[in-house]
Design a protein around this motif. Structure first.
Motif, short mmCIF file in Angstrom:
data_model
loop_
_atom_site.label_atom_id
_atom_site.label_comp_id
_atom_site.label_asym_id
_atom_site.label_seq_id
_atom_site.Cartn_x
_atom_site.Cartn_y
_atom_site.Cartn_z
N GLY A 64 39.12 56.90 33.84
CA GLY A 64 39.38 56.87 35.28
C GLY A 64 38.68 55.69 35.95
O GLY A 64 39.27 54.99 36.79
N ALA A 65 37.44 55.46 35.59
CA ALA A 65 36.69 54.33 36.15
C ALA A 65 37.33 53.01 35.71
O ALA A 65 37.49 52.09 36.53
N ARG A 66 37.71 52.91 34.43
CA ARG A 66 38.34 51.68 33.96
C ARG A 66 39.69 51.45 34.63
O ARG A 66 40.08 50.32 34.91
N ARG A 67 40.41 52.54 34.94
CA ARG A 67 41.69 52.41 35.65
C ARG A 67 41.46 51.86 37.06
O ARG A 67 42.20 50.99 37.53
N LEU A 68 40.43 52.36 37.72
CA LEU A 68 40.11 51.83 39.05
C LEU A 68 39.68 50.37 38.96
O LEU A 68 40.04 49.57 39.83
N HIS A 69 38.95 50.02 37.92
CA HIS A 69 38.56 48.63 37.72
C HIS A 69 39.81 47.75 37.58
O HIS A 69 39.81 46.60 38.03
N ASP A 70 40.84 48.28 36.97
CA ASP A 70 42.06 47.51 36.73
C ASP A 70 42.74 47.11 38.03
O ASP A 70 43.43 46.10 38.08
N ILE A 71 42.56 47.89 39.08
CA ILE A 71 43.16 47.53 40.37
C ILE A 71 42.14 46.92 41.31
O ILE A 71 42.40 46.76 42.49
N LEU A 92 45.32 59.53 43.13
CA LEU A 92 46.65 59.51 42.50
C LEU A 92 47.40 58.24 42.90
O LEU A 92 48.01 57.57 42.06
N TYR A 93 47.34 57.89 44.18
CA TYR A 93 48.00 56.67 44.65
C TYR A 93 47.46 55.45 43.92
O TYR A 93 48.22 54.59 43.47
N TRP A 94 46.14 55.37 43.79
CA TRP A 94 45.54 54.23 43.10
C TRP A 94 45.88 54.24 41.61
O TRP A 94 46.05 53.19 41.00
N ALA A 95 45.99 55.41 41.01
CA ALA A 95 46.28 55.50 39.57
C ALA A 95 47.67 54.99 39.22
O ALA A 95 47.90 54.53 38.11
N VAL A 96 48.60 55.07 40.16
CA VAL A 96 49.96 54.63 39.87
C VAL A 96 50.20 53.16 40.26
O VAL A 96 51.29 52.65 40.02
N GLN A 97 49.21 52.51 40.83
CA GLN A 97 49.36 51.11 41.22
C GLN A 97 49.43 50.21 39.99
O GLN A 97 48.79 50.48 38.97
N PRO A 98 50.18 49.12 40.09
CA PRO A 98 50.22 48.18 38.96
C PRO A 98 48.88 47.46 38.81
O PRO A 98 48.10 47.37 39.75
N SER A 99 48.65 46.96 37.63
CA SER A 99 47.42 46.24 37.33
C SER A 99 47.31 44.99 38.20
O SER A 99 48.31 44.35 38.52
N ALA A 100 46.08 44.65 38.56
CA ALA A 100 45.84 43.41 39.28
C ALA A 100 46.12 42.24 38.34
O ALA A 100 45.72 42.26 37.18
N ALA A 101 46.82 41.26 38.84
CA ALA A 101 47.17 40.11 38.00
C ALA A 101 45.94 39.26 37.72
O ALA A 101 45.12 39.04 38.61
N GLY A 102 45.82 38.83 36.51
CA GLY A 102 44.73 37.94 36.13
C GLY A 102 43.38 38.64 36.06
O GLY A 102 43.27 39.86 36.20
N ASP A 103 42.36 37.82 35.84
CA ASP A 103 41.00 38.36 35.75
C ASP A 103 40.53 38.83 37.12
O ASP A 103 40.94 38.32 38.14
N ASN A 104 39.65 39.84 37.09
CA ASN A 104 38.99 40.26 38.31
C ASN A 104 37.52 40.45 38.00
O ASN A 104 37.05 40.08 36.93
N ALA A 105 36.78 41.03 38.91
CA ALA A 105 35.33 41.20 38.72
C ALA A 105 34.99 42.07 37.51
O ALA A 105 33.85 42.05 37.03
N TYR A 106 35.97 42.82 36.99
CA TYR A 106 35.71 43.75 35.90
C TYR A 106 36.22 43.23 34.56
O TYR A 106 36.16 43.93 33.55
N GLY A 107 36.74 42.04 34.54
CA GLY A 107 37.16 41.44 33.27
C GLY A 107 38.62 41.03 33.25
O GLY A 107 39.31 41.02 34.25
N ALA A 108 39.06 40.71 32.05
CA ALA A 108 40.44 40.28 31.82
C ALA A 108 41.37 41.49 31.85
O ALA A 108 40.94 42.63 31.61
N PRO A 109 42.63 41.28 32.16
CA PRO A 109 43.58 42.39 32.17
C PRO A 109 43.70 43.04 30.79
O PRO A 109 43.58 42.36 29.77
N PRO A 110 43.93 44.34 30.76
CA PRO A 110 44.10 45.01 29.47
C PRO A 110 45.40 44.56 28.81
O PRO A 110 46.35 44.17 29.49
N THR A 111 45.42 44.61 27.51
CA THR A 111 46.62 44.23 26.78
C THR A 111 47.42 45.48 26.46
O THR A 111 47.09 46.23 25.55
N ALA A 112 48.42 45.76 27.28
CA ALA A 112 49.26 46.94 27.05
C ALA A 112 50.62 46.73 27.62
O ALA A 112 50.87 46.27 28.65
#
Length: 112
Positions: A64-71, A92-112
């Motif tokens: 859950g925390a990593r998912r929030l990091h992704d956005i 729930l709204y945040w969980a369904v959001q698409p991944s943030a494009a590119g790197d962010n403060a939490y690292g590179a985008p996941p590969t999936a």
């Protein structure tokens, strides 16, 4: 990412709160938790269900925390879950959001 890969990834990163988790990883994990909990409830395995819930608590919080990091949000936003209904709807709204494009403060985008 498929179902098996997502479950393996979540158990591999058992308490890994750093990094990012893709939508597919998060939702496959949620499906795994739901199905196993449903099956354990159906066979009336109370003690086993409690042990399963306890054993998957930390990986669930971590994904859950990593998912929030992704956005681009902090994992501390998971504390919204303590606010009935409104907090759950926001998460729930945040969980369904698409991944943030590119790197962010939490690292590179996941590969999936």
């Amino acid at each position: 990412m498929n179902f098996v890969d997502a479950v393996k990834q979540c158990f591999t990163k058992y308490v890994g709160f750093e990094g990012r988790a893709s939508r597919s990883e998060y939702w496959w994990w949620a499906l795994f938790i739901f199905v196993v909990s449903l099956l354990l409830g159906a066979i009336k395995a109370g003690i086993l269900a409690n042990l399963f819930s306890l054993g998957t608590l930390l990986p669930s919080l971590a994904v859950g925390a990593r998912r929030l990091h992704d956005i681009g949000k902090s994992g501390w936003w998971l504390l919204l879950a303590f606010i009935p209904l409104i907090g759950w709807l926001v998460l729930l709204y945040w969980a369904v959001q698409p991944s943030a494009a590119g790197d962010n403060a939490y690292g590179a985008p996941p590969t999936a």
